[in-house]
Scaffold this active site. Sequence first.
Site, PDB file in Angstrom:
ATOM      1  NE  ARG A  35      -6.587   5.684   2.285  1.00  0.00           N
ATOM      2  CZ  ARG A  35      -6.004   6.441   1.276  1.00  0.00           C
ATOM      3  NH1 ARG A  35      -6.501   7.535   0.980  1.00  0.00           N
ATOM      4  NH2 ARG A  35      -5.020   5.979   0.709  1.00  0.00           N
ATOM      5  CE  LYS A 198       5.016   7.658 -16.574  1.00  0.00           C
ATOM      6  NZ  LYS A 198       5.140   8.908 -16.535  1.00  0.00           N
ATOM      7  N   GLY A 354      -3.377   1.673  -4.526  1.00  0.00           N
ATOM      8  CA  GLY A 354      -5.035   2.454  -4.685  1.00  0.00           C
ATOM      9  C   GLY A 354      -5.511   1.468  -5.844  1.00  0.00           C
ATOM     10  N   GLY A 377       1.938   3.287  -0.952  1.00  0.00           N
ATOM     11  CA  GLY A 377       3.199   3.460  -0.846  1.00  0.00           C
ATOM     12  C   GLY A 377       4.029   2.756   0.359  1.00  0.00           C
TER      13      GLY A 377
END
Length: 396
Positions: A35, A198, A354, A377
Amino acid sequence: MNNISDVSLKGKKVLIRVDFNVPLDKHFNITDDSRIQAALPTIKKVIASGGRAIIMSHLGRPKNGFEEKFSLKHILMRLSNLLKVKVGFSAECIGGKTLNDISKMEDGGVLVLENLRFYSQEKTGDNEFAKQLAKLGDVYVNDAFGTAHRAHASTFAIANYFPKNKYFGLLLSTEINNLEIALKNPKRPFTAIIGGAKITGKIDVITSLLDKVDNLIIGGGMAYTFAKAMGGCIGDSLVENDKVALAKSLITKAKAKGVQLLLPSDSINANEFNNNAIIQHSEITNIPDGFMGLDIGSDSITRFSKVILDSKTIIWNGPMGVFEMDNFLNGTKKIGEAICKATKKGAFSLVGGGDSVAAVKKFGFTKKVSYISTGGGAMLEYLEGKKLPGVIAIQD
Ligand code: AMP
């Protein structure tokens, strides 16, 4: 896009929101500086233009107030080494002390402010806090794609105070440009590969991708809920019982929209969730009691790879299995290999999230895909067609 490349920054105090939320070990050493690396082009551009780079970021999840383990001073040395310039630090991110630190900066200088999230007002998007931040600079640049889906003080509210001086950083504009390649007129066939633990958290993106892609490949833990929806026996595999009906409806929707939905046909199963467990292989709809599916099997790999190799645009978010354990990494590795091969043949491939990024790095595929997104996200929300607050705030 109002980009920093289009503006003169000489002598300006340039307030740059970056995402330096890097992982640290217990001695506060950075274990992955991707990052920081990703934000370098913008910072370099600002200082090369004679601007004064004032860097704001969050790190971790502090409760409210200073916590040593979340101090941004831990990143100073790495940033200094990467930029090859001395980087200053302000132990606050607003107020008199910070203003004083900034007043001592020279053109081309770099100053990192302390963690924004030491103030709870950052996450609530507080206007007063944003106003205090805005006092620190002449120009505002957002380069934090990883937090662009959050309407925080430093990513959203602050932009109001720079009506004529707000810009996209080079990373943020590159991220958006790459996502747009996939979303606007993608070369077909267009294939999305969604994996991970999930369905929850990825329902919206799966639903909206059904309007865009030709093929949707589902793998990872979420595939077992789909297998259950098809009436299969999934043993002790991860399952979201409250999402079985939804999985069924997604299968029906895909059919109605003419999207080829590819679910794993076979599964690598273990009697325990660890690398030394007893392993067996079965159809995904026929997993024995006492076993849980932790990776896709060879038949699924062959089917998925064939579709991937024929694709011209590929998006990948989420691993195909528990790739952190050697015995269950094969599916993720082989799907990654197929994406690299398709890319070599000319396909555009975009990887985000990630865990998929960690997998790409683990298997050495970093340079073999077209683009690796720094936001999980944020990437999913953009693909869903949502407007990202951090992007809207700086658009003209
Ligand atoms: P996510 O954050 O939802 O993308 O999930 C990533 C995590 O899903 C990784 O840590 C994987 O180990 C995990 N995962 C992938 N496949 C399975 C599976 N079959 N059962 C349990 N966990 C899985």
